[in-house]
Design an enzyme around this catalytic site. Structure first.
Site, mmCIF file in Angstrom:
data_model
loop_
_atom_site.group_PDB
_atom_site.id
_atom_site.type_symbol
_atom_site.label_atom_id
_atom_site.label_comp_id
_atom_site.label_asym_id
_atom_site.label_seq_id
_atom_site.Cartn_x
_atom_site.Cartn_y
_atom_site.Cartn_z
ATOM 1 N N LYS A 1 36.479 22.165 12.966
ATOM 2 C CA LYS A 1 36.825 23.568 13.220
ATOM 3 C C LYS A 1 38.307 23.308 13.017
ATOM 4 C CE LYS A 1 36.331 27.700 16.012
ATOM 5 N NZ LYS A 1 34.796 27.996 17.027
ATOM 6 N N LYS B 1 34.239 24.920 9.161
ATOM 7 C CA LYS B 1 34.887 25.905 9.513
ATOM 8 C C LYS B 1 35.802 26.198 9.067
ATOM 9 C CE LYS B 1 34.149 29.674 12.976
ATOM 10 N NZ LYS B 1 33.240 30.400 13.794
#
Length: 325
Positions: A195, A248
């Site tokens: 992330k 992400k």
């Protein structure tokens, strides 16, 4: 000119031929739809930066879950907007918290729909960071205990899968141990393993009311310049017991998605985040792009790069378009 040389257009001449040689396919089974559950009743508040996406009280969210299930989408990912916030995100792990109550309602009213929960503290803390603050920064190890409590409370309420998004070191192991020790060894963990500290999260911050009140999240989310670090992060989470790993955001990190697909055999998820969604919506509203064509091309791009699961705010539209074709 000799006639035997390769001619790529021979297998592109009509739609039937193109279907026969198509290398990548997209299915409704690939989709997960994110939802924002808000404390209270009668709430149906459209997020200004995310057209078509709402903060919803539980009764409205359950109705949308019925729609999601009717479209064939197998799962939702839940985020919560609590009644009140504090320094340690107490509502995140309260048995009567907004997400815990939402899980129970979905499981009661929409059986068969898979419920995945985001495990993080940023939506529940008054400072907007993803953990306990010590000396102006998030204390990694002090946060792990609370994340494990949050995940366990979600599973006790009926969650089918938990998805830690906080990016604390060691949180997958802490959550896995807490679940296993409480008799939930069969519940999978989908880790936000990779992330990045991204500018693409802006609209989500409005949706989840989780903007940091000071500083930023760069001390725990990844530097967008780093590629090899993603492999280390994913490997650590796999070693700690993650069942699915996630990248992400999505579109700016397709190289990372492919790196992970080449390096591991676990199911791989990608999050088509709020900023990506909102840019497409804005361009489509202005007539600059064909929304359906661009969204479906984007979904195929994720699949081609190696994703098995696509978390996307476009999920309902994609399901309708696929059902029509």
């Amino acid at each position: 000119m000799r006639e035997s040389y390769f001619r790529a257009r021979r297998i592109r001449g009509n739609e039937t031929m193109r279907r026969m040689v198509r290398e990548t396919s997209l299915s409704v089974d690939d989709l997960v739809y994110p939802l924002f559950s808000a404390f209270g009743s009668g709430i149906m508040k459209e997020i200004s930066s995310m057209p078509g996406i709402y903060q919803q009280s539980i009764e409205h969210l359950v109705e949308e879950c019925r729609e999601v299930q009717g479209l064939g989408i197998p799962a939702v990912l839940l985020f919560g907007i609590p009644e009140s916030k504090d320094g340690v995100g107490s509502d995140a792990y309260s048995d009567s918290g907004i997400i815990q109550e939402t899980i129970r309602a979905i499981k009661r009213e929409v059986p068969g729909l898979t419920v995945i929960t985001d495990v993080c503290l940023c939506e529940y803390t008054d400072h907007g960071h993803c953990g306990v603050i010590e000396d102006g920064d998030v204390d990694n190890d002090a946060t792990l205990e609370l994340l494990a409590k949050e995940a366990l409370s979600h599973v006790r309420a009926g969650a089918d899968m938990v998805a830690p998004s906080d990016m604390m070191d060691g949180r997958v192991a802490a959550i896995r141990e807490a679940l296993d020790n409480s008799g939930f060894s069969s519940v999978p963990v989908m880790s936000y393993a990779v992330k990045y500290a991204s500018g693409y999260y802006g609209p989500f911050r409005e949706a989840a009311e989780s903007t940091p009140q000071f500083g930023d999240r760069r001390s725990y989310q990844m530097d967008p310049a780093n590629r090899r670090e993603a492999l280390r992060e994913a490997s650590a989470d796999i070693d700690e017991g993650a069942d699915i790993i996630m990248v992400k955001p999505g579109l700016p990190y397709l190289d990372i998605l492919r790196d992970l697909r080449n390096s591991c055999n676990l199911p791989l998820a990608v999050y088509n985040v709020s900023g990506e969604y909102s840019m497409v919506k804005a361009a489509a509203a202005n007539g600059w792009i064909d929304e359906e064509r661009v969204v479906l091309e984007t979904m195929l791009g994720f699949k081609r790069a190696g994703a098995d699961i696509i978390i996307t705010y476009h999920a309902k539209d994609v399901a309708r378009w696929l059902g029509r074709n």
